[in-house]
Design a protein around this motif. Sequence first.
Motif, short mmCIF file in Angstrom:
data_model
loop_
_atom_site.label_atom_id
_atom_site.label_comp_id
_atom_site.label_asym_id
_atom_site.label_seq_id
_atom_site.Cartn_x
_atom_site.Cartn_y
_atom_site.Cartn_z
N SER A 51 0.87 -1.18 0.00
CA SER A 51 0.00 0.00 0.00
C SER A 51 0.91 1.23 0.00
CB SER A 51 -0.88 -0.02 1.26
OG SER A 51 -1.16 1.29 1.68
N TYR A 71 -4.59 -1.09 4.97
CA TYR A 71 -5.34 -0.55 3.83
C TYR A 71 -6.74 -1.18 3.76
CZ TYR A 71 -6.88 0.49 -0.87
OH TYR A 71 -7.64 0.91 -1.93
N LYS A 94 -10.49 0.57 4.20
CA LYS A 94 -11.55 0.51 3.18
C LYS A 94 -12.84 -0.07 3.76
CE LYS A 94 -9.75 2.68 0.37
NZ LYS A 94 -10.35 3.95 0.04
N ASP A 111 -15.94 2.39 3.44
CA ASP A 111 -17.05 1.99 2.56
C ASP A 111 -18.25 1.45 3.33
OD1 ASP A 111 -15.26 2.75 0.66
OD2 ASP A 111 -14.83 0.73 -0.11
N ARG A 154 -8.60 -5.04 -6.10
CA ARG A 154 -8.58 -4.58 -7.51
C ARG A 154 -8.86 -3.09 -7.62
NH1 ARG A 154 -7.66 -7.91 -11.47
NH2 ARG A 154 -7.56 -10.10 -10.95
N LYS A 155 -9.79 -2.61 -6.81
CA LYS A 155 -10.11 -1.18 -6.84
C LYS A 155 -8.88 -0.37 -6.39
CE LYS A 155 -13.77 1.92 -5.37
NZ LYS A 155 -14.85 2.13 -4.44
N GLY A 156 -8.21 -0.87 -5.36
CA GLY A 156 -7.00 -0.20 -4.86
C GLY A 156 -5.91 -0.14 -5.92
N ARG A 188 -6.49 -0.20 -9.22
CA ARG A 188 -6.98 0.70 -10.29
C ARG A 188 -6.79 2.18 -9.93
NH1 ARG A 188 -11.39 -2.70 -10.85
NH2 ARG A 188 -12.69 -1.26 -9.65
N ASN A 189 -7.11 2.52 -8.66
CA ASN A 189 -7.03 3.94 -8.30
C ASN A 189 -5.63 4.36 -7.82
OD1 ASN A 189 -6.81 3.35 -5.56
ND2 ASN A 189 -9.01 3.54 -5.21
N GLY A 190 -4.68 3.45 -7.91
CA GLY A 190 -3.29 3.79 -7.61
C GLY A 190 -2.93 3.77 -6.13
N SER A 191 -3.85 3.34 -5.25
CA SER A 191 -3.51 3.27 -3.82
C SER A 191 -2.60 2.09 -3.53
CB SER A 191 -4.77 3.09 -2.98
OG SER A 191 -5.68 4.10 -3.24
#
Length: 442
Positions: free
Chosen positions: A99, A114, A118, A122, A327-329, A331-334
Motif C-alpha cells: 500500500s 489498507y 476501506k 465503505d 482490484r479497486k485499490g 486501479r485507483n493507484g492506492s
Amino acid sequence: MKNPTSIQEIVKQELCTGCGICVSESPSSLKMQWNEYGFLTPHQIGDNINDNAIRVCPFNPSPDDEVKDEDKLADIYLKGATNYDPKVGRFENTYVGYSNEYREVASSGGLATYIFKKLLEDRIVDYLFIVKEVEGTYKYQFFNQVNDIIKISKTRYIPVSLEELFLKINEVDGKVAVSGVACFIKAIRLKQYYNPELKLKIPFLVGIICGGLKSKFFTDYLAQNSGINEAYSKQEYRIKDKKSLSSDYSFGAYDEKNNFHQMKMNTVGDMWGTGLFKSNACDFCTDVLTELADVSLGDAWLEEYRNEGLGNSVVVTRSKLADQIVRKGIRNGSLCVTEISKEKIIASQASSFIHRQDAIDFRIKTRKFKNKLVPSIRRRNLKSISLPFKLVQLQRQRTRKMSLTTWRQLKDHKKFKISMKYDLKLLILLTKINHKLRKRII
Ligand SMILES: Cc1cc2nc3c(=O)[nH]c(=O)nc-3n(C[C@H](O)[C@H](O)[C@H](O)COP(=O)(O)OP(=O)(O)OC[C@H]3O[C@@H](n4cnc5c(N)ncnc54)[C@H](O)[C@@H]3O)c2cc1C
C-alpha cells in the motif's frame, strides 16, 4: 457421544493457542489468564463448563463431521470461490505488493491496514476487532476511528485473545471485521457455524498468515537482549530498515524511564525455524495460508523481494468482496500490487509448509505413541518423511519445550543462551544434514 474431550483437557495437553472463543460459550466458568509458560489459556473460575465450549475449539479432537476440518469449513464459508489448490485452499486471486500510504508504518506491505481502512470507509463494517496498543501492551479491541487507522498497524508477536469479541459483540452497534491468525479464524468460523446470525454480524475476516504463536517469554527475551532488564512497554517487533533486506528488521521497546532500546533481530539468531518459545498446539495446525479468511496476508519471503527493506505483502483473496477491494485499490493507484502465481505464494511460505504439513503425520504418530489427544487433522496432509527429517522434528520439539521450561526457570537471556546452546547446535546440525540429503534426493 461426540465430544468426550473437555476444554480443561485441551489446555492440560498443550493443545490450546489461547483464542479464547470457548470462554464465550461458558463465561461464568471460564476466563483467559496467563499460564506459567507465558501463554493466555482458559482457566476454570466456576463449576459446570458448558459442553458447547469444546465445539468452538479449533483443536477439538472430535468435532462434528460437518465442520471437522478446514476443508469442510471452507466448503461452507467460501464455496463461491473461483479457484482451489490443495495448499492455498479456496481462493479468487493471488497478489504481491504494498500500500503506497501504509507500507512505511506497517509490518509488511501495509495491506492489512489498507483493507481495514476501506472496510470502515465503505461502511462494509462499522467496527474492527483488531490488535492495538493499550497501556503499553497489546490487546484485541474494538476500533472505528478511520482517520486514526495507523494506530492499528503492525503485527504483535505477543499472546492476545479473542475472549472479548463474543462477550461484547452484542453491545456493538453494527457489523464487525476481525483480524486473526489461522486457528483464531477457524474458531470464529466454528462459532458462526453454531450461531449463523454471527455471519451477518462479522461479514469480513482478515487472515494473518502465521508461522507459529509465541509465548510472552519471547518478548521478555527480546527485551532483555535489547538492553532492558526491568519492565518494558510499547514493544515494536518489526522495525524496518529501508536500506537493508526485508528480513533485516529490528525489535525495540521502551524501558521504565521511557528510553527506547533497539536491536537487530539477526543478533539473536533464528527464532522461527527453531520453534523457540512456540506454542505446542501450533505443531498440530496445518493451515499455513489462513484458508478460512476473506483475505490472507503475509510477508513476501521471496528472493525477488528480499532487497526491499520496506517489505511486501503476499495476498490471497478468497471472497469476491476481498478481491474487489484489492482490484479497486490497484486501479485507483492506492496499491502497488500485481498478480503473481499461486506457486509463488506457496514458495513464500515454503518452510512453513514443509514443517507444518509435510511432517504432521510423524508428529501425530509420536503424540499417539505417548497416548495423547490429537486434534482433527485433514487426512490429505498425511505423508511419510525421511529419517533425518524425523530427527529434526524430534529435536525441534525438544528445543521448543526446553526454551519454555528454561526461560521460566532462569529469566535471564545470558544464562538462557548458555543453557540452550547444545540443543540449538544439534538442531542446526540435524537441519543442515536433512537439507543436504533432501537436495541430493531432489
Ligand atoms: C504470530 C504471528 C506469526 C506470523 N508468522 C508469519 C509467517 O510465518 N509468514 C508470514 O508471511 N507472515 C507471518 N506473520 C504476518 C506478518 O507478520 C504480517 O503481519 C502480515 O504480513 C501483515 O502485514 P501488513 O503489513 O499487511 O499488516 P499491517 O498493515 O501492519 O497490519 C497488521 C494487522 O494485524 C493486526 N494484528 C497485529 N497483531 C496481531 C495478532 N497477534 N493477531 C492477529 N492480528 C494482529 C493488527 O491489528 C493490524 O490490523 C505473522 C504474524 C503474527 C502475528
